[in-house]
Design an enzyme around this catalytic site. Sequence first.
Site, mmCIF file in Angstrom:
data_model
loop_
_atom_site.group_PDB
_atom_site.id
_atom_site.type_symbol
_atom_site.label_atom_id
_atom_site.label_comp_id
_atom_site.label_asym_id
_atom_site.label_seq_id
_atom_site.Cartn_x
_atom_site.Cartn_y
_atom_site.Cartn_z
ATOM 1 C CB CYS A 71 44.443 -10.491 36.468
ATOM 2 S SG CYS A 71 45.530 -11.297 35.715
ATOM 3 C CG HIS B 250 48.977 -15.745 35.812
ATOM 4 N ND1 HIS B 250 47.902 -15.464 34.709
ATOM 5 C CD2 HIS B 250 48.629 -14.726 36.553
ATOM 6 C CE1 HIS B 250 47.360 -14.404 34.917
ATOM 7 N NE2 HIS B 250 47.832 -13.869 36.072
ATOM 8 C CG HIS C 100 46.818 -13.868 40.743
ATOM 9 N ND1 HIS C 100 45.624 -13.118 40.604
ATOM 10 C CD2 HIS C 100 47.435 -13.353 39.634
ATOM 11 C CE1 HIS C 100 45.331 -12.565 39.637
ATOM 12 N NE2 HIS C 100 46.672 -12.750 38.868
ATOM 13 C CD GLU C 101 51.435 -13.399 39.558
ATOM 14 O OE1 GLU C 101 51.415 -13.750 38.350
ATOM 15 O OE2 GLU C 101 50.626 -12.525 39.735
#
Length: 204
Positions: free
Chosen positions: A110, A156, A152-153
């Site tokens: 990351c 966030h 993953h995004e």
Amino acid sequence: MRLKLYQVGEPVLGQPARELTSDEIRSPSIQQLIEFMRETMRDARGVGLAASQVGESLQLAVIEDREEAIAAVPAEMLVERQRAPTPFHVIINPRLTITNSTVVAFFEGCLSLPSFHAIVPRALEVRINCLNEKAESVVINASGWYARILQHEIDHLNGRLYVERMEPRSFTTADNYARYWKDLSTNDVLEKIGGVDKRRYSVR
Ligand code: ZN
């Protein structure tokens, strides 16, 4: 313009981001933010970047897995990870549905924790309903590495980093990843680090 990449510990990385309206998406300031995020992601050699990582708590991320990056990865690793080039695109206000809950576990990194890697279990296939940079509705069906990037995004955008999902015993500096772990299969890594309940993983 390259934007500052916010690092782990910045409060904005732990906050759920707010949604954007269609008018906001089409505004010059958001269009410029998208352009700057694209430059920042490319410059940092990332495959995804969420707005919170540049200090903007907005439900917006950019994604791109370039041919050039993929060309440097051994062929068997690409097959194992189901990784293929993904053209640049933008996801806004995404809703994620897991369409195949088979768990696949690989090392990931990351840009907000730039010198570390860890094995992170993710769902094999997902569907995303979101808006694009023109505020048009888009449905994305993704599998393999692309599905991992999306998960993953979107984490966030919900204020979560991979450290909340990682196998803690696999956490490593980038140097030690290159030195000890990068050529091993996930199975072999889990075997070596020990103390892992492998039933949690469907490792490939
Ligand atoms: Zn990240």
